[in-house]
Write a protein that holds these residues in place. Structure first.
Motif, PDB file in Angstrom:
ATOM      1  N   VAL A  45       0.577  -1.265  -0.128  1.00 54.66           N
ATOM      2  CA  VAL A  45       0.144  -0.100  -0.327  1.00 54.66           C
ATOM      3  C   VAL A  45       0.939   1.141  -0.528  1.00 54.66           C
ATOM      4  O   VAL A  45       0.613   2.083  -1.011  1.00 54.66           O
ATOM      5  N   ASP A  46       2.088   0.944   0.714  1.00 58.23           N
ATOM      6  CA  ASP A  46       2.979   2.803   0.260  1.00 58.23           C
ATOM      7  C   ASP A  46       3.552   2.874  -0.641  1.00 58.23           C
ATOM      8  O   ASP A  46       3.821   3.629  -0.822  1.00 58.23           O
ATOM      9  N   ARG A  47       3.673   1.220  -1.306  1.00 54.14           N
ATOM     10  CA  ARG A  47       4.513   1.773  -2.644  1.00 54.14           C
ATOM     11  C   ARG A  47       3.887   2.644  -3.836  1.00 54.14           C
ATOM     12  O   ARG A  47       3.943   3.164  -4.357  1.00 54.14           O
ATOM     13  N   VAL A  48       1.578   2.399  -3.961  1.00 52.71           N
ATOM     14  CA  VAL A  48       0.994   2.910  -4.322  1.00 52.71           C
ATOM     15  C   VAL A  48       1.337   4.094  -4.181  1.00 52.71           C
ATOM     16  O   VAL A  48       0.636   5.223  -4.579  1.00 52.71           O
ATOM     17  N   VAL A  49       0.516   4.477  -2.752  1.00 55.10           N
ATOM     18  CA  VAL A  49       1.134   5.735  -2.766  1.00 55.10           C
ATOM     19  C   VAL A  49       2.484   6.903  -2.772  1.00 55.10           C
ATOM     20  O   VAL A  49       2.285   8.113  -3.476  1.00 55.10           O
ATOM     21  N   LEU A  50       3.794   5.649  -2.394  1.00 55.03           N
ATOM     22  CA  LEU A  50       4.680   7.187  -2.892  1.00 55.03           C
ATOM     23  C   LEU A  50       4.944   7.134  -3.993  1.00 55.03           C
ATOM     24  O   LEU A  50       5.090   8.350  -4.724  1.00 55.03           O
ATOM     25  N   SER A  51       4.091   6.190  -4.911  1.00 56.48           N
ATOM     26  CA  SER A  51       3.835   6.517  -6.490  1.00 56.48           C
ATOM     27  C   SER A  51       2.692   7.721  -6.962  1.00 56.48           C
ATOM     28  O   SER A  51       4.291   8.333  -7.982  1.00 56.48           O
ATOM     29  N   THR A  52       2.377   7.904  -6.022  1.00 51.00           N
ATOM     30  CA  THR A  52       1.213   8.700  -5.977  1.00 51.00           C
ATOM     31  C   THR A  52       1.891   9.737  -6.261  1.00 51.00           C
ATOM     32  O   THR A  52       1.959  11.286  -6.712  1.00 51.00           O
ATOM     33  N   VAL A  53       2.475   9.956  -4.714  1.00 53.19           N
ATOM     34  CA  VAL A  53       3.200  11.243  -4.274  1.00 53.19           C
ATOM     35  C   VAL A  53       3.958  11.873  -5.154  1.00 53.19           C
ATOM     36  O   VAL A  53       4.632  13.156  -5.781  1.00 53.19           O
ATOM     37  N   HIS A  54       5.098  10.715  -5.624  1.00 56.18           N
ATOM     38  CA  HIS A  54       6.377  11.089  -6.844  1.00 56.18           C
ATOM     39  C   HIS A  54       5.887  11.876  -8.113  1.00 56.18           C
ATOM     40  O   HIS A  54       6.454  12.804  -8.392  1.00 56.18           O
ATOM     41  N   ALA A  55       4.238  11.106  -8.006  1.00 56.33           N
ATOM     42  CA  ALA A  55       4.489  11.804  -9.684  1.00 56.33           C
ATOM     43  C   ALA A  55       3.859  13.023  -9.783  1.00 56.33           C
ATOM     44  O   ALA A  55       4.043  13.701 -10.064  1.00 56.33           O
ATOM     45  N   ASP A  56       2.790  13.288  -8.793  1.00 57.84           N
ATOM     46  CA  ASP A  56       2.669  15.130  -8.233  1.00 57.84           C
ATOM     47  C   ASP A  56       3.845  15.692  -7.676  1.00 57.84           C
ATOM     48  O   ASP A  56       3.799  16.809  -8.268  1.00 57.84           O
ATOM     49  N   VAL A  57       4.555  15.648  -7.282  1.00 59.72           N
ATOM     50  CA  VAL A  57       5.871  16.339  -7.271  1.00 59.72           C
ATOM     51  C   VAL A  57       6.610  15.854  -8.672  1.00 59.72           C
ATOM     52  O   VAL A  57       7.077  17.183  -8.378  1.00 59.72           O
ATOM     53  N   ALA A  58       7.240  15.657  -9.260  1.00 57.58           N
ATOM     54  CA  ALA A  58       7.216  15.338 -10.564  1.00 57.58           C
ATOM     55  C   ALA A  58       7.061  16.525 -11.291  1.00 57.58           C
ATOM     56  O   ALA A  58       7.775  17.095 -12.241  1.00 57.58           O
ATOM     57  N   ARG A  59       5.300  15.916 -11.178  1.00 55.85           N
ATOM     58  CA  ARG A  59       4.553  17.305 -12.267  1.00 55.85           C
ATOM     59  C   ARG A  59       5.114  18.703 -11.614  1.00 55.85           C
ATOM     60  O   ARG A  59       5.164  19.174 -12.435  1.00 55.85           O
ATOM     61  N   THR A  60       4.794  19.130 -10.385  1.00 60.57           N
ATOM     62  CA  THR A  60       4.731  19.987  -9.744  1.00 60.57           C
ATOM     63  C   THR A  60       6.548  20.813 -10.235  1.00 60.57           C
ATOM     64  O   THR A  60       6.072  22.081 -10.630  1.00 60.57           O
ATOM     65  N   LEU A  61       7.539  20.051 -10.577  1.00 60.15           N
ATOM     66  CA  LEU A  61       8.660  20.187 -10.418  1.00 60.15           C
ATOM     67  C   LEU A  61       8.595  20.775 -11.633  1.00 60.15           C
ATOM     68  O   LEU A  61       9.367  21.966 -12.008  1.00 60.15           O
ATOM     69  N   VAL A  62       8.168  20.102 -12.873  1.00 55.17           N
ATOM     70  CA  VAL A  62       8.444  20.227 -14.122  1.00 55.17           C
ATOM     71  C   VAL A  62       7.757  21.289 -14.663  1.00 55.17           C
ATOM     72  O   VAL A  62       8.510  22.236 -15.292  1.00 55.17           O
ATOM     73  N   ASP A  63       6.370  21.517 -13.973  1.00 51.53           N
ATOM     74  CA  ASP A  63       5.394  22.562 -14.555  1.00 51.53           C
ATOM     75  C   ASP A  63       6.502  24.232 -14.029  1.00 51.53           C
ATOM     76  O   ASP A  63       6.669  25.151 -14.317  1.00 51.53           O
ATOM     77  N   HIS A  64       6.977  24.013 -12.670  1.00 56.05           N
ATOM     78  CA  HIS A  64       8.025  24.999 -12.149  1.00 56.05           C
ATOM     79  C   HIS A  64       9.469  25.728 -12.535  1.00 56.05           C
ATOM     80  O   HIS A  64       9.778  26.500 -13.580  1.00 56.05           O
ATOM     81  N   ALA A  65      10.168  24.078 -13.606  1.00 51.80           N
ATOM     82  CA  ALA A  65      11.481  24.997 -14.268  1.00 51.80           C
ATOM     83  C   ALA A  65       9.989  25.524 -15.992  1.00 51.80           C
ATOM     84  O   ALA A  65      11.137  26.338 -16.076  1.00 51.80           O
ATOM     85  N   LEU A  66       9.742  24.593 -16.287  1.00 53.37           N
ATOM     86  CA  LEU A  66       9.207  24.572 -17.096  1.00 53.37           C
ATOM     87  C   LEU A  66       8.598  26.193 -17.440  1.00 53.37           C
ATOM     88  O   LEU A  66       8.872  27.741 -18.338  1.00 53.37           O
ATOM     89  N   ARG A  67       8.207  26.909 -15.917  1.00 50.84           N
ATOM     90  CA  ARG A  67       7.469  28.060 -16.573  1.00 50.84           C
ATOM     91  C   ARG A  67       8.597  29.331 -15.962  1.00 50.84           C
ATOM     92  O   ARG A  67       8.215  30.393 -16.001  1.00 50.84           O
TER      93      ARG A  67
END
Length: 276
Positions: free
Chosen positions: A194-216
């Motif tokens: 269950v932790d892997r599912v949550v960590l994967s979701t958090v990882h994806a959202d954090v990556a999206r936030t960071l990539v979005d910040h970089a490109l802006r």
């Protein structure tokens, strides 16, 4: 260092480290005080100290771990211990053990060191802190006491410019009311299913936030030199890993022209919910 209270040699890297993991370190040094005084010309009255100092490139912090005053003569085995707080670390951790002159000494041989703090001997070792968990500080807080929606699971704060140290620029706030998220992050080194599912979701959202910040960021470039362990270098490494052989200008166009499709591409890049 100590892992589960068992002494081990300092490894080249710690693959399961994250900012919530404190590091207990220990160094044992055998010192022939008589030989030191003979080699340096220092008299028995000169105060000698063995000290441990740590430096973390990710945070830019440097501090003394522990120090022990040596006897006037004889051979001794000195044990230096320190507990390094994970939220002060990151990047390359350097441990230096040094034998120093503790106080000013106005006697001894002509060429003897005089000034307090003079280094008579030093040994340096290092390890890279590179966990699979988030490599930036995290804090568990009650979102009902913040400006963020009280039912949100987490929020990534980004501050400073691209040259700012990653540790000072990023902070992942986790809502203490979301127990499943809190537990998953605490178990990041040894996650359950269950932790892997949550960590994967958090990882994806954090990556999206960071990539979005970089490109802006108009000044962000994959070719710029922002300095080691900086926010810019962290964003460069992330973008280059997720979108190899794609230029920043191309990614910016994709993000602006097709934001929904770009979000799906990012899901693919981070391999969200992919099983080991």
């Amino acid at each position: 260092m100590l892992l589960d209270d068992v002494p081990v040699e300092l490894p080249e890297s710690l693959s399961d480290w994250d900012y919530q993991m404190d590091l207990p370190v220990r160094q044992q040094v055998r010192v022939d005080v008589d030989l030191v005084r003979q080699a340096t010309g220092l008299p028995p009255s000169a105060k000698l100290t063995l000290a441990m100092v740590w430096t973390a490139t990710g945070s830019g912090l440097k501090a003394a771990g522990s120090r022990v005053l040596l006897p006037e003569a004889g051979t001794v085995t000195v044990q230096l211990d320190a507990l390094l707080s994970g939220n002060q670390l990151g990047g390359l951790l350097v441990l230096e053990t040094a034998l120093v002159l503790a106080e000013y000494c106005d006697s001894g041989a002509l060429a003897s060191p005089r000034r307090a703090g003079s280094v008579l001997w030093a040994d340096q070792r290092s390890t890279r802190l590179q966990g699979d968990a988030a490599l930036f500080p995290m804090a568990v807080v009650d979102f009902s006491r913040t400006q963020y929606p009280e039912d949100a699971g987490w929020h990534m704060e980004i501050g400073g410019d691209l040259e700012t140290a990653t540790m000072g620029a990023l902070l992942l706030l986790v809502n203490e009311r979301k127990k499943v998220v809190v537990e998953a992050l605490r178990n990041a080194a040894k996650p359950r299913a269950v932790d892997r599912v949550v960590l994967s979701t958090v990882h994806a959202d954090v990556a999206r936030t960071l990539v979005d910040h970089a490109l802006r960021e108009p000044d962000f470039s994959l070719n710029a030199d922002y300095g080691d362990e900086s926010l810019g270098a962290t964003l460069q490494a992330l973008v280059a890993r997720l979108f190899p052989e794609q230029s920043v200008s191309h990614l910016r166009r994709r993000q602006q022209q097709s934001p929904i499709a770009f979000a799906t591409e990012l899901q693919h890049a981070v391999r969200i919910l992919e099983e080991d």
